[in-house]
Design an enzyme around this catalytic site. Structure first.
Site, PDB file in Angstrom:
ATOM      1  N   HIS A  17       1.328  -1.345  -0.062  1.00 34.69           N
ATOM      2  CA  HIS A  17      -0.151   0.032  -0.042  1.00 34.69           C
ATOM      3  C   HIS A  17       0.501   1.426  -0.289  1.00 34.69           C
ATOM      4  O   HIS A  17       0.483   2.641  -1.020  1.00 34.69           O
ATOM      5  CB  HIS A  17      -0.751  -0.072   1.524  1.00 34.69           C
ATOM      6  N   LYS A  41     -17.671  -5.783   7.527  1.00 35.82           N
ATOM      7  CA  LYS A  41     -16.880  -6.894   7.495  1.00 35.82           C
ATOM      8  C   LYS A  41     -16.810  -6.483   9.462  1.00 35.82           C
ATOM      9  O   LYS A  41     -16.696  -5.740   9.577  1.00 35.82           O
ATOM     10  CB  LYS A  41     -15.694  -5.990   6.658  1.00 35.82           C
ATOM     11  N   ARG A  90      -2.333  -5.721  -8.393  1.00 38.21           N
ATOM     12  CA  ARG A  90      -0.943  -7.477  -8.001  1.00 38.21           C
ATOM     13  C   ARG A  90      -0.781  -8.041  -9.602  1.00 38.21           C
ATOM     14  O   ARG A  90       0.348  -8.479  -9.369  1.00 38.21           O
ATOM     15  CB  ARG A  90      -1.130  -7.900  -6.851  1.00 38.21           C
ATOM     16  N   SER A 128      -2.822  -7.483   2.977  1.00 41.51           N
ATOM     17  CA  SER A 128      -3.218  -7.326   4.693  1.00 41.51           C
ATOM     18  C   SER A 128      -3.769  -8.730   5.330  1.00 41.51           C
ATOM     19  O   SER A 128      -3.532  -9.102   6.604  1.00 41.51           O
ATOM     20  CB  SER A 128      -4.484  -6.641   4.646  1.00 41.51           C
TER      21      SER A 128
HETATM   22  O1  PNS Z   1      -8.565  -2.828   0.212  1.00 43.03           O
HETATM   23  P1  PNS Z   1      -9.488  -3.502  -0.196  1.00 43.03           P
HETATM   24  O2  PNS Z   1     -11.114  -3.601   0.539  1.00 43.03           O
HETATM   25  O3  PNS Z   1      -9.484  -3.735  -1.852  1.00 43.03           O
HETATM   26  O4  PNS Z   1     -10.470  -1.596  -0.368  1.00 43.03           O
HETATM   27  C1  PNS Z   1     -12.580  -1.585  -1.005  1.00 43.03           C
HETATM   28  C2  PNS Z   1     -12.901  -0.706  -1.629  1.00 43.03           C
HETATM   29  C3  PNS Z   1     -13.111  -0.003  -0.614  1.00 43.03           C
HETATM   30  C4  PNS Z   1     -12.011   0.379  -2.539  1.00 43.03           C
HETATM   31  C5  PNS Z   1     -14.213  -0.907  -2.349  1.00 43.03           C
HETATM   32  O5  PNS Z   1     -14.579  -1.839  -1.253  1.00 43.03           O
HETATM   33  C6  PNS Z   1     -15.056  -0.035  -1.516  1.00 43.03           C
HETATM   34  O6  PNS Z   1     -14.545   1.189  -2.629  1.00 43.03           O
HETATM   35  N1  PNS Z   1     -16.311   0.601  -0.919  1.00 43.03           N
HETATM   36  C7  PNS Z   1     -16.589   1.163  -0.748  1.00 43.03           C
HETATM   37  C8  PNS Z   1     -17.937   0.774  -1.474  1.00 43.03           C
HETATM   38  C9  PNS Z   1     -18.197   1.175  -3.016  1.00 43.03           C
HETATM   39  O7  PNS Z   1     -18.457   2.772  -3.232  1.00 43.03           O
HETATM   40  N2  PNS Z   1     -19.224   0.265  -3.261  1.00 43.03           N
HETATM   41  C10 PNS Z   1     -19.418   0.348  -4.534  1.00 43.03           C
HETATM   42  C11 PNS Z   1     -18.137  -0.243  -5.623  1.00 43.03           C
HETATM   43  S1  PNS Z   1     -17.695  -2.194  -5.241  1.00 43.03           S
END
Ligand code: PNS
Length: 160
Positions: A17, A41, A90, A128
């Site tokens: 990150h 979560k 990745r 993570s």
């Molecule tokens: O580190 P991560 O868990 O891969 O991040 C995921 C994240 C936070 C980018 C994604 O879950 C997100 O944008 N969540 C906010 C809710 C949202 O906007 N959902 C619609 C798009 S999938």
């Protein structure tokens, strides 16, 4: 002036990150690291802990700030006046999920674009989840997370 958002769960922040944050900070005028406060979560670290750990590790980057957000990412981007979302890729396995996210975000907010940065090869396996698993089994974490995070991880695992 281009303001980018780098969103994620950061539970906890890894060197992978941090690599993306440092590269984004060179590329954009301002970078906001958006830490998802997702009540669905069950993260290991609370939202406040994740934000503080991130603030510590980005303190050397003048144009980077860290903020928690809830709800939709594109709404957060709009509130912050940002048109750019940064995500790290990745491997091919990330592609499906990331593409779906980027496309659905664009459908809802066409003015917001997602930019993908390929992760540095040394972090291509890193997540993570892997870090938390390694921490539970006593694997040395220096190559995976910043030093300040190692301490917090050890404390957290001991509390479990
Ligand atoms: O580190 P991560 O868990 O891969 O991040 C995921 C994240 C936070 C980018 C994604 O879950 C997100 O944008 N969540 C906010 C809710 C949202 O906007 N959902 C619609 C798009 S999938």
């Amino acid at each position: 002036m281009i303001k980018a958002i780098y969103p994620g769960s950061f539970d906890p922040v890894t060197l992978g990150h941090l690599d993306i944050i440092e590269r984004s900070a060179r590329m954009f005028d301002q970078v906001i690291v958006g830490v998802l406060n997702n009540t669905a979560k069950k993260p290991l670290f609370s939202i406040d802990e994740r934000v503080i750990m991130l603030q510590n590790v980005v303190s050397h980057l003048e144009n980077v700030t860290v903020e928690a957000f809830g709800g939709l990412l594109v709404d957060f981007a709009r509130i912050k006046g940002s048109n750019v979302i940064v995500r790290g890729l990745r491997a091919l396995t990330d592609f499906d999920v990331e593409m779906q996210m980027a496309q659905s975000n664009r459908l809802v907010a066409p003015e917001v674009d997602t930019v993908f940065l390929s992760t540095s090869t040394e972090y291509s396996f890193l997540s993570s989840s892997v870090v938390k698993e390694y921490a539970r089994y006593g694997v040395t974490l220096e190559e995976f997370v910043p030093g300040s995070v190692i301490e917090r991880l050890k404390e957290k695992i001991a509390e479990e």
